[in-house]
Design an enzyme around this catalytic site. Structure first.
Site, PDB file in Angstrom:
ATOM      1  N   ASP A  76      53.733  29.903  -2.010  1.00  0.00           N
ATOM      2  CA  ASP A  76      53.607  31.330  -2.342  1.00  0.00           C
ATOM      3  C   ASP A  76      52.576  31.934  -1.390  1.00  0.00           C
ATOM      4  O   ASP A  76      51.626  31.264  -0.971  1.00  0.00           O
ATOM      5  CB  ASP A  76      53.161  31.528  -3.793  1.00  0.00           C
ATOM      6  CG  ASP A  76      53.463  32.941  -4.297  1.00  0.00           C
ATOM      7  OD1 ASP A  76      54.451  33.109  -5.041  1.00  0.00           O
ATOM      8  OD2 ASP A  76      52.722  33.882  -3.933  1.00  0.00           O
ATOM      9  N   ASP A 112      63.038  31.989  -5.473  1.00  0.00           N
ATOM     10  CA  ASP A 112      62.892  33.090  -6.450  1.00  0.00           C
ATOM     11  C   ASP A 112      62.087  34.217  -5.814  1.00  0.00           C
ATOM     12  O   ASP A 112      60.952  34.492  -6.225  1.00  0.00           O
ATOM     13  CB  ASP A 112      62.207  32.557  -7.720  1.00  0.00           C
ATOM     14  CG  ASP A 112      62.107  33.616  -8.804  1.00  0.00           C
ATOM     15  OD1 ASP A 112      62.895  34.589  -8.773  1.00  0.00           O
ATOM     16  OD2 ASP A 112      61.232  33.481  -9.698  1.00  0.00           O
ATOM     17  N   CYS A 149      66.364  39.312  -8.070  1.00  0.00           N
ATOM     18  CA  CYS A 149      65.974  40.224  -9.159  1.00  0.00           C
ATOM     19  C   CYS A 149      66.177  41.672  -8.722  1.00  0.00           C
ATOM     20  O   CYS A 149      65.588  42.580  -9.290  1.00  0.00           O
ATOM     21  CB  CYS A 149      64.545  39.961  -9.606  1.00  0.00           C
ATOM     22  SG  CYS A 149      63.339  40.153  -8.299  1.00  0.00           S
TER      23      CYS A 149
END
Ligand code: SAH
Length: 394
Positions: free
Chosen positions: A248, A298, A338
């Site tokens: 990340d 993701d 998303c």
């Protein structure tokens, strides 16, 4: 109550109970309602259509609440909607979960209100002027139903600006949340910083998908990209992954992920947490000749609107191509989007392109969606945003 008159020929979406009415569909406003006031929508013949929140600062000038003329939109109406939403989450909350979304805006008939539960605390986001006006009643009802330690306003979303609202970060009731609030999801412990975390501190929309992905992680070498504070990483470790590499770009997310590994007593030697740009890191891992059995992607929302869908599709394609190239043959790719603008069929198409570019064969073996605390209202397809595919890659 002020009457708002609809333009001729603009009735269809209202009749289909779509909760948004754009300013262009309004013929006249008979009076001067304040933003956030409840108004009555009539058609050009003067027939009642719906009640809704008015806001002349927003493109969505009316957020429709009720289509039955005889129902009063009073305090009790709001209390009932809050209670309905809260009671519908009872299935989720229990021994293994004390965090979820309690109220999801239009999908729970309260346009612009988001309430997340973090153990004994609630985090509230207010995104419309109408909800802002009703907030004291809503807070009172939440206290009556749940008696939380504290309710914190996390309304720092940029969408508030569209409604002419200021950014807020303050206690609405009870205590200020402790710096770290301990929560349990899928029987895994997390420490949530409600005041500082991204979004409202935790991405509870991936709860079920984390569990489903982890079912495939036993004995596997896993790469969790866009790991944030470790949602997928921790579920995979709990389910016996051999090793997990998490990536990340946020230093705070990676630091928190490391504390989560400790908090749950997982073996730190099985984990590698890297603070880096995912695209860079995927290239690096490829150069190093690394291979994984399960790759999770993701990413944040690449397509904030329909107009950015083409550009976003290319970004999704490149990302997924790189993910596929890092899998050993027969490995699994769990990939998500998303972006509301990207529907599942377009996402499948993007993955087909990625497979072609990577020179891989891909089977779709499972379709992910958003969980039951993020319901999709039949009349409001815009509320469906989270989707994903589990792919077997040869
Ligand atoms: N999978 C996470 C949620 C991911 S949210 C979970 O289960 O909780 C998206 C994450 O992507 C954020 O943590 C953000 O910091 C990170 N991010 C955004 N752009 C990135 C980039 N280019 N490289 C690496 N991480 C990125």
């Amino acid at each position: 109550m002020v009457d708002v008159i609809l333009k001729k020929g603009k009735e269809k979406a209202v009749l289909q109970r779509h909760p948004w009415l754009f300013s262009g569909a309004i013929e006249t406003v008979k009076g001067k309602p304040a933003n956030g006031d409840i108004v009555r929508l009539l058609n050009d013949k003067g027939d009642f259509m719906a009640y809704g929140f008015y806001n002349d600062q927003s493109r969505v000038a009316l957020r429709l609440l009720e289509w039955d003329q005889n129902v009063a939109i009073d305090e009790d109406w709001f209390r009932k909607k809050v209670a309905l939403a809260v009671s519908s989450r009872s299935n989720i909350l229990g021994d293994k979960n004390d965090t979820c979304r309690l109220i999801f805006s239009e999908a729970d008939y309260l346009p612009g209100l988001i309430v997340d539960k973090y153990a004994d605390y609630l985090a509230v986001q207010v995104l419309t002027a109408g909800i802002e006006k009703m907030l004291p009643v809503i807070i009172d009802e939440l206290q009556r139903l749940l008696n939380p330690e504290g309710i914190f306003d996390k309304s720092d979303a940029s969408s508030r600006a569209h409604e002419g609202l200021q950014t807020i970060n303050k206690v609405l009731a009870g205590k200020h949340p402790t710096e770290i609030v301990k929560v349990l999801e899928n029987n895994i412990n997390y420490g949530i910083n409600i005041a500082e975390g991204q979004k409202s501190g935790f991405y509870c929309d991936q709860r079920d998908n984390r569990h489903i992905v982890a079912l495939h992680a036993k004995g596997k070498k896993v790469l969790d990209c866009f790991s944030y504070t470790g949602g997928f990483t921790l579920n995979c470790l709990q389910n016996g992954a051999e090793s997990v590499t998490s990536v990340d770009s946020s230093a705070l997310a990676i630091e928190t992920l490391r504390t989560h590994i400790q908090l749950n007593g997982f073996n730190a030697s099985q984990t590698t947490a890297i603070q880096s740009d995912v695209n860079k890191q995927l290239r690096l891992l490829r150069e190093q000749g690394e291979k994984f059995d399960l790759v999770i992607l993701d990413p944040p929302k690449y397509a904030p609107s329909r107009s950015s869908l083409n550009k976003a599709s290319r970004a999704y394609k490149d990302l997924n191509r790189m993910g596929m190239l890092l899998l050993s043959s027969g490995g699994l790719l769990a990939t998500f989007s998303c972006s509301g603008a990207m529907d599942i069929d377009t996402f499948k198409q993007v993955l087909a392109w990625a497979a072609l570019d990577a020179g891989k064969e891909v089977q779709f073996i499972y379709q992910f969606c958003q969980p039951e605390d993020h319901p999709v209202r039949a009349s409001f397809p815009e509320g469906e945003y989270l989707k994903g595919l589990l792919c077997r890659v040869y």
